[in-house]
Design a protein around this motif. Sequence first.
Motif, PDB file in Angstrom:
ATOM      1  N   GLU A 187      37.509  52.713  27.266  1.00 39.43           N
ATOM      2  CA  GLU A 187      36.173  53.304  27.192  1.00 39.43           C
ATOM      3  C   GLU A 187      35.162  52.345  26.577  1.00 39.43           C
ATOM      4  O   GLU A 187      33.957  52.548  26.715  1.00 39.43           O
ATOM      5  N   GLY A 188      35.651  51.293  25.925  1.00 39.13           N
ATOM      6  CA  GLY A 188      34.740  50.303  25.360  1.00 39.13           C
ATOM      7  C   GLY A 188      34.594  49.051  26.198  1.00 39.13           C
ATOM      8  O   GLY A 188      33.856  48.139  25.804  1.00 39.13           O
ATOM      9  N   LEU A 189      35.267  48.979  27.339  1.00 38.36           N
ATOM     10  CA  LEU A 189      35.200  47.770  28.162  1.00 38.36           C
ATOM     11  C   LEU A 189      33.791  47.538  28.680  1.00 38.36           C
ATOM     12  O   LEU A 189      33.165  48.428  29.253  1.00 38.36           O
ATOM     13  N   ARG A 190      33.301  46.347  28.466  1.00 39.45           N
ATOM     14  CA  ARG A 190      32.020  45.921  29.043  1.00 39.45           C
ATOM     15  C   ARG A 190      32.229  44.736  29.976  1.00 39.45           C
ATOM     16  O   ARG A 190      31.470  44.548  30.925  1.00 39.45           O
ATOM     17  N   HIS A 191      33.244  43.956  29.703  1.00 40.86           N
ATOM     18  CA  HIS A 191      33.642  42.838  30.555  1.00 40.86           C
ATOM     19  C   HIS A 191      35.166  42.850  30.599  1.00 40.86           C
ATOM     20  O   HIS A 191      35.826  43.192  29.615  1.00 40.86           O
ATOM     21  N   SER A 192      35.724  42.469  31.730  1.00 47.07           N
ATOM     22  CA  SER A 192      37.172  42.494  31.848  1.00 47.07           C
ATOM     23  C   SER A 192      37.606  41.461  32.875  1.00 47.07           C
ATOM     24  O   SER A 192      36.819  40.649  33.350  1.00 47.07           O
ATOM     25  N   HIS A 193      38.885  41.488  33.185  1.00 51.44           N
ATOM     26  CA  HIS A 193      39.420  40.642  34.244  1.00 51.44           C
ATOM     27  C   HIS A 193      40.377  41.495  35.085  1.00 51.44           C
ATOM     28  O   HIS A 193      40.833  42.561  34.633  1.00 51.44           O
ATOM     29  N   ASP A 218      35.930  56.498  36.754  1.00 54.42           N
ATOM     30  CA  ASP A 218      34.639  56.399  37.439  1.00 54.42           C
ATOM     31  C   ASP A 218      33.822  55.236  36.862  1.00 54.42           C
ATOM     32  O   ASP A 218      33.286  54.411  37.603  1.00 54.42           O
ATOM     33  N   ARG A 219      33.751  55.151  35.540  1.00 53.32           N
ATOM     34  CA  ARG A 219      33.002  54.062  34.904  1.00 53.32           C
ATOM     35  C   ARG A 219      33.656  52.717  35.168  1.00 53.32           C
ATOM     36  O   ARG A 219      32.986  51.713  35.430  1.00 53.32           O
ATOM     37  N   LEU A 220      34.995  52.696  35.138  1.00 52.42           N
ATOM     38  CA  LEU A 220      35.705  51.447  35.357  1.00 52.42           C
ATOM     39  C   LEU A 220      35.516  50.942  36.786  1.00 52.42           C
ATOM     40  O   LEU A 220      35.365  49.741  37.020  1.00 52.42           O
ATOM     41  N   GLY A 221      35.504  51.861  37.739  1.00 52.66           N
ATOM     42  CA  GLY A 221      35.273  51.465  39.128  1.00 52.66           C
ATOM     43  C   GLY A 221      33.905  50.836  39.320  1.00 52.66           C
ATOM     44  O   GLY A 221      33.748  49.865  40.084  1.00 52.66           O
ATOM     45  N   GLN A 227      30.911  43.658  38.567  1.00 50.84           N
ATOM     46  CA  GLN A 227      31.289  42.330  38.075  1.00 50.84           C
ATOM     47  C   GLN A 227      32.072  41.520  39.103  1.00 50.84           C
ATOM     48  O   GLN A 227      32.528  40.415  38.804  1.00 50.84           O
ATOM     49  N   GLY A 228      32.218  42.043  40.317  1.00 54.41           N
ATOM     50  CA  GLY A 228      32.889  41.296  41.373  1.00 54.41           C
ATOM     51  C   GLY A 228      34.347  40.996  41.078  1.00 54.41           C
ATOM     52  O   GLY A 228      34.859  39.942  41.452  1.00 54.41           O
ATOM     53  N   LEU A 229      35.046  41.940  40.437  1.00 55.75           N
ATOM     54  CA  LEU A 229      36.453  41.734  40.095  1.00 55.75           C
ATOM     55  C   LEU A 229      37.390  42.035  41.246  1.00 55.75           C
ATOM     56  O   LEU A 229      38.611  41.868  41.115  1.00 55.75           O
ATOM     57  N   VAL A 230      36.856  42.510  42.362  1.00 47.40           N
ATOM     58  CA  VAL A 230      37.656  42.836  43.530  1.00 47.40           C
ATOM     59  C   VAL A 230      37.002  42.215  44.761  1.00 47.40           C
ATOM     60  O   VAL A 230      35.772  42.181  44.866  1.00 47.40           O
ATOM     61  N   VAL A 231      37.818  41.707  45.667  1.00 48.26           N
ATOM     62  CA  VAL A 231      37.319  41.182  46.935  1.00 48.26           C
ATOM     63  C   VAL A 231      37.340  42.330  47.941  1.00 48.26           C
ATOM     64  O   VAL A 231      38.404  42.763  48.380  1.00 48.26           O
ATOM     65  N   LEU A 232      36.172  42.827  48.290  1.00 45.23           N
ATOM     66  CA  LEU A 232      36.080  44.000  49.155  1.00 45.23           C
ATOM     67  C   LEU A 232      36.280  43.664  50.625  1.00 45.23           C
ATOM     68  O   LEU A 232      36.698  44.515  51.404  1.00 45.23           O
ATOM     69  N   ASP A 233      35.980  42.452  51.013  1.00 48.04           N
ATOM     70  CA  ASP A 233      36.158  42.024  52.401  1.00 48.04           C
ATOM     71  C   ASP A 233      37.002  40.751  52.403  1.00 48.04           C
ATOM     72  O   ASP A 233      36.508  39.671  52.099  1.00 48.04           O
ATOM     73  N   ASN A 335      43.215  58.247  55.535  1.00 45.82           N
ATOM     74  CA  ASN A 335      42.434  59.337  56.098  1.00 45.82           C
ATOM     75  C   ASN A 335      42.014  60.363  55.057  1.00 45.82           C
ATOM     76  O   ASN A 335      41.352  61.334  55.389  1.00 45.82           O
ATOM     77  N   ARG A 336      42.423  60.150  53.835  1.00 43.50           N
ATOM     78  CA  ARG A 336      41.951  61.029  52.770  1.00 43.50           C
ATOM     79  C   ARG A 336      40.573  60.557  52.343  1.00 43.50           C
ATOM     80  O   ARG A 336      40.407  59.424  51.910  1.00 43.50           O
ATOM     81  N   PRO A 337      39.551  61.394  52.466  1.00 44.01           N
ATOM     82  CA  PRO A 337      38.207  60.912  52.120  1.00 44.01           C
ATOM     83  C   PRO A 337      38.106  60.635  50.634  1.00 44.01           C
ATOM     84  O   PRO A 337      38.413  61.472  49.801  1.00 44.01           O
ATOM     85  N   GLY A 338      37.690  59.426  50.298  1.00 44.14           N
ATOM     86  CA  GLY A 338      37.487  59.082  48.908  1.00 44.14           C
ATOM     87  C   GLY A 338      36.044  59.321  48.492  1.00 44.14           C
ATOM     88  O   GLY A 338      35.175  59.586  49.325  1.00 44.14           O
ATOM     89  N   PRO A 339      35.778  59.280  47.201  1.00 46.81           N
ATOM     90  CA  PRO A 339      34.403  59.429  46.749  1.00 46.81           C
ATOM     91  C   PRO A 339      33.526  58.301  47.248  1.00 46.81           C
ATOM     92  O   PRO A 339      34.004  57.242  47.628  1.00 46.81           O
ATOM     93  N   VAL A 340      32.231  58.538  47.248  1.00 43.09           N
ATOM     94  CA  VAL A 340      31.306  57.463  47.572  1.00 43.09           C
ATOM     95  C   VAL A 340      31.487  56.379  46.527  1.00 43.09           C
ATOM     96  O   VAL A 340      31.451  56.654  45.328  1.00 43.09           O
ATOM     97  N   PRO A 341      31.768  55.135  46.918  1.00 45.49           N
ATOM     98  CA  PRO A 341      32.052  54.099  45.937  1.00 45.49           C
ATOM     99  C   PRO A 341      30.854  53.822  45.058  1.00 45.49           C
ATOM    100  O   PRO A 341      29.700  53.936  45.488  1.00 45.49           O
ATOM    101  N   PRO A 342      31.100  53.436  43.788  1.00 42.80           N
ATOM    102  CA  PRO A 342      29.976  53.123  42.881  1.00 42.80           C
ATOM    103  C   PRO A 342      29.268  51.872  43.347  1.00 42.80           C
ATOM    104  O   PRO A 342      29.880  50.940  43.831  1.00 42.80           O
ATOM    105  N   ARG A 343      27.970  51.881  43.165  1.00 38.18           N
ATOM    106  CA  ARG A 343      27.157  50.717  43.580  1.00 38.18           C
ATOM    107  C   ARG A 343      26.521  50.069  42.353  1.00 38.18           C
ATOM    108  O   ARG A 343      26.299  50.706  41.366  1.00 38.18           O
TER     109      ARG A 343
END
Length: 343
Positions: A187-193, A218-221, A227-233, A335-343
Amino acid sequence: MSGDEVPPAPATAAPVPPQARPVPGARSAPLDRAERFIWLTARVLEQRRFAFHFLGGDAGPVDTALASHLNGDGGYGHALDPDVRGPLSQPLHTVYALRVLDGLGRCAGPRVERLCGHLTRVSTAEGALPVLSPGPREHPAAPYHLAQDDPPGALLTTGPVVGLLHRNRVWHAWLFRATDFCWDRIEGLRHSHPYEVRSAVDFLDGVPDRARATAAADRLGRLVRAQGLVVLDPARRREHPPARGYAPQEQLFPHDFATRPESLARGWFTAEELRRSLDFLAGRQQPDGGWPQRRRPWAPGSALERRPIATLEALLTLRAYGRLPDAGSAGSGLNRPGPVPPR
């Protein structure tokens, strides 16, 4: 997050018992190739795990192979995690041991009780686990795991251990302070890896307070995407340099965080993002049948032992999403609808 949400798996859900595992049916060429790779290269433990998960094998031989790493102090050693060599019990070995036991549906009983006693003894002042525990003598370890005389507690090791114990309804006095440590860190994460985030997901997927876990996820996502910690494409992965200190190929993708459809991290990604990620994962199988290990190579034995583990993880993730022919009736999480991803 908004939109139709995937209901999270209950934190108290017991692991799938062996008799409920899918019975191998139509075999796929990728699975046949992976099997040959496992027999050619894997340790006995990973061979037994493959037989259990994909060939209808029994849990007992897996348990026996894992027990060869068990020490008299209740912890696990002897390079169970290939990045930490030598005989000493270490937290990273505990993480891997609990993942194996969770997969078998055997993460309970006197053995786990003794393990929790060991964790109590090796915890830091705040009740958490370090990455490496100091020992009477130093044994080889990957250079990215720094040995310290008085190491701090780490979410990297504490998160998965606490999450897996909660997931399996284990109750021990050690868990109280360790759980508080994980909540405070997440809950205190502001930067991570990326690997720290994966450990946070392991915790959030298992902890009993589901409302708090959902809010934290939700906040972590949002942090992960911002912070670009995941390659989406994956097709554009060259535009996303790995996190500081990571190897050039050590990028993480949606499937690395949402390894199962029921994970809270599934809601971080659209169906299309996850589909691209799983396509990429399936396409990463090498000509020899195994999947590559992405970590920086530092010792021949570690690199050799890591690839069968990466192969098992890839196969288990693909099966969880219905991407292997012998996946039974589990169906695909795409095929399970996920939440609208955080932007």
